[in-house]
Design a protein around this motif. Structure first.
Motif, PDB file in Angstrom:
ATOM      1  N   GLU A   1      20.531  78.545   1.866  1.00  0.00           N
ATOM      2  CA  GLU A   1      21.962  78.672   2.141  1.00  0.00           C
ATOM      3  C   GLU A   1      22.410  80.129   1.981  1.00  0.00           C
ATOM      4  OE1 GLU A   1      25.504  77.782   3.557  1.00  0.00           O
ATOM      5  OE2 GLU A   1      23.801  76.419   3.521  1.00  0.00           O
ATOM      6  N   LEU A   2      21.936  80.799   0.937  1.00  0.00           N
ATOM      7  CA  LEU A   2      22.271  82.202   0.733  1.00  0.00           C
ATOM      8  C   LEU A   2      21.798  83.048   1.904  1.00  0.00           C
ATOM      9  CD1 LEU A   2      23.336  84.521  -1.031  1.00  0.00           C
ATOM     10  CD2 LEU A   2      21.090  84.578  -2.133  1.00  0.00           C
ATOM     11  N   LEU A   3      20.591  82.782   2.375  1.00  0.00           N
ATOM     12  CA  LEU A   3      20.062  83.531   3.511  1.00  0.00           C
ATOM     13  C   LEU A   3      20.927  83.315   4.750  1.00  0.00           C
ATOM     14  CD1 LEU A   3      17.880  85.341   4.695  1.00  0.00           C
ATOM     15  CD2 LEU A   3      16.514  83.293   5.109  1.00  0.00           C
ATOM     16  N   LYS A   4      21.333  82.068   4.989  1.00  0.00           N
ATOM     17  CA  LYS A   4      22.191  81.781   6.143  1.00  0.00           C
ATOM     18  C   LYS A   4      23.507  82.547   6.037  1.00  0.00           C
ATOM     19  CE  LYS A   4      20.354  77.187   6.983  1.00  0.00           C
ATOM     20  NZ  LYS A   4      20.611  75.742   6.882  1.00  0.00           N
ATOM     21  N   VAL A   5      24.080  82.573   4.843  1.00  0.00           N
ATOM     22  CA  VAL A   5      25.344  83.285   4.631  1.00  0.00           C
ATOM     23  C   VAL A   5      25.153  84.780   4.880  1.00  0.00           C
ATOM     24  CG1 VAL A   5      27.012  83.987   2.859  1.00  0.00           C
ATOM     25  CG2 VAL A   5      26.346  81.591   3.069  1.00  0.00           C
ATOM     26  N   ARG A   6      24.069  85.346   4.335  1.00  0.00           N
ATOM     27  CA  ARG A   6      23.823  86.781   4.499  1.00  0.00           C
ATOM     28  C   ARG A   6      23.579  87.148   5.968  1.00  0.00           C
ATOM     29  NH1 ARG A   6      22.731  89.434  -0.533  1.00  0.00           N
ATOM     30  NH2 ARG A   6      24.216  88.418  -1.907  1.00  0.00           N
ATOM     31  N   VAL A   7      22.847  86.307   6.685  1.00  0.00           N
ATOM     32  CA  VAL A   7      22.610  86.572   8.106  1.00  0.00           C
ATOM     33  C   VAL A   7      23.926  86.493   8.865  1.00  0.00           C
ATOM     34  CG1 VAL A   7      21.541  85.657  10.213  1.00  0.00           C
ATOM     35  CG2 VAL A   7      20.186  85.893   8.120  1.00  0.00           C
ATOM     36  N   ALA A   8      24.752  85.495   8.572  1.00  0.00           N
ATOM     37  CA  ALA A   8      26.053  85.368   9.243  1.00  0.00           C
ATOM     38  C   ALA A   8      26.926  86.587   8.953  1.00  0.00           C
ATOM     39  CB  ALA A   8      26.748  84.079   8.798  1.00  0.00           C
ATOM     40  N   GLU A   9      26.901  87.058   7.698  1.00  0.00           N
ATOM     41  CA  GLU A   9      27.676  88.259   7.354  1.00  0.00           C
ATOM     42  C   GLU A   9      27.170  89.467   8.132  1.00  0.00           C
ATOM     43  OE1 GLU A   9      27.165  88.591   3.132  1.00  0.00           O
ATOM     44  OE2 GLU A   9      28.717  87.118   2.683  1.00  0.00           O
ATOM     45  N   ALA A  10      25.857  89.601   8.224  1.00  0.00           N
ATOM     46  CA  ALA A  10      25.288  90.743   8.943  1.00  0.00           C
ATOM     47  C   ALA A  10      25.644  90.688  10.422  1.00  0.00           C
ATOM     48  CB  ALA A  10      23.774  90.777   8.761  1.00  0.00           C
ATOM     49  N   LEU A  11      25.576  89.505  11.001  1.00  0.00           N
ATOM     50  CA  LEU A  11      25.900  89.375  12.422  1.00  0.00           C
ATOM     51  C   LEU A  11      27.382  89.612  12.695  1.00  0.00           C
ATOM     52  CD1 LEU A  11      23.685  86.281  13.335  1.00  0.00           C
ATOM     53  CD2 LEU A  11      23.291  88.678  13.956  1.00  0.00           C
TER      54      LEU A  11
ATOM     55  N   ASP B   1      29.219  91.739  10.997  1.00  0.00           N
ATOM     56  CA  ASP B   1      29.563  93.101  10.569  1.00  0.00           C
ATOM     57  C   ASP B   1      29.942  93.929  11.795  1.00  0.00           C
ATOM     58  OD1 ASP B   1      29.678  95.712   9.597  1.00  0.00           O
ATOM     59  OD2 ASP B   1      27.990  95.402   8.242  1.00  0.00           O
ATOM     60  N   PRO B   2      31.158  94.487  11.810  1.00  0.00           N
ATOM     61  CA  PRO B   2      31.622  95.231  12.984  1.00  0.00           C
ATOM     62  C   PRO B   2      31.044  96.650  13.090  1.00  0.00           C
ATOM     63  CG  PRO B   2      33.313  95.254  11.300  1.00  0.00           C
ATOM     64  CD  PRO B   2      32.196  94.380  10.788  1.00  0.00           C
ATOM     65  N   ARG B   3      30.385  97.112  12.053  1.00  0.00           N
ATOM     66  CA  ARG B   3      29.842  98.471  12.103  1.00  0.00           C
ATOM     67  C   ARG B   3      28.753  98.571  13.171  1.00  0.00           C
ATOM     68  NH1 ARG B   3      28.344  99.168   5.886  1.00  0.00           N
ATOM     69  NH2 ARG B   3      27.645  97.068   6.334  1.00  0.00           N
ATOM     70  N   PRO B   4      28.580  99.759  13.752  1.00  0.00           N
ATOM     71  CA  PRO B   4      27.548  99.911  14.788  1.00  0.00           C
ATOM     72  C   PRO B   4      26.145  99.750  14.189  1.00  0.00           C
ATOM     73  CG  PRO B   4      28.558 102.034  14.261  1.00  0.00           C
ATOM     74  CD  PRO B   4      29.323 100.986  13.510  1.00  0.00           C
ATOM     75  N   VAL B   5      25.246  99.277  15.009  1.00  0.00           N
ATOM     76  CA  VAL B   5      23.862  99.067  14.595  1.00  0.00           C
ATOM     77  C   VAL B   5      23.181 100.418  14.418  1.00  0.00           C
ATOM     78  CG1 VAL B   5      21.652  98.093  15.319  1.00  0.00           C
ATOM     79  CG2 VAL B   5      23.760  96.872  15.814  1.00  0.00           C
ATOM     80  N   GLN B   6      22.363 100.533  13.366  1.00  0.00           N
ATOM     81  CA  GLN B   6      21.606 101.762  13.143  1.00  0.00           C
ATOM     82  C   GLN B   6      20.190 101.548  13.658  1.00  0.00           C
ATOM     83  OE1 GLN B   6      21.655 102.932   9.057  1.00  0.00           O
ATOM     84  NE2 GLN B   6      23.862 102.978   8.927  1.00  0.00           N
TER      85      GLN B   6
END
Length: 90
Positions: free
Chosen positions: A52-62, A64-69
């Motif tokens: 569940e934590l991994l799913k939350v972290r992936v959703a947060e990363a996806l 994230d409005p910042r540009p991809v590095q």
């Protein structure tokens, strides 16, 4: 409880044997088998929480409005940071 279809499983606990036996001696569990089952249930809960934590972290990363590095920029920055902390060249 065990059904007729379930077959006994032999498990070698190694250094954990004493811990399992101590739990039985304390009266908290009726057998080492119960201790092992409780441990597996705890592992299942832990893995479910991590999933569940991994799913939350992936959703947060996806989200994230910042540009991809670019990955190479990240690698270069990490190598420089590591070199600075360890005193070894990157």
């Amino acid at each position: 409880m065990a059904s007729r279809a379930e077959k006994p499983v032999t498990v070698t606990l190694g250094p954990l044997t004493r811990a399992a036996q101590d739990r039985v001696k304390s009266g908290r569990y009726a057998s080492v088998s119960e201790v092992v089952r409780a441990g597996l249930r705890a592992l299942e809960r832990e893995e479910a929480l991590l999933d569940e934590l991994l799913k939350v972290r992936v959703a947060e990363a996806l989200a994230d409005p910042r540009p991809v590095q670019p990955a190479e920029d990240v690698r270069t920055a990490l190598a420089a940071r590591h070199a600075k902390r360890t005193g070894k060249p990157a």
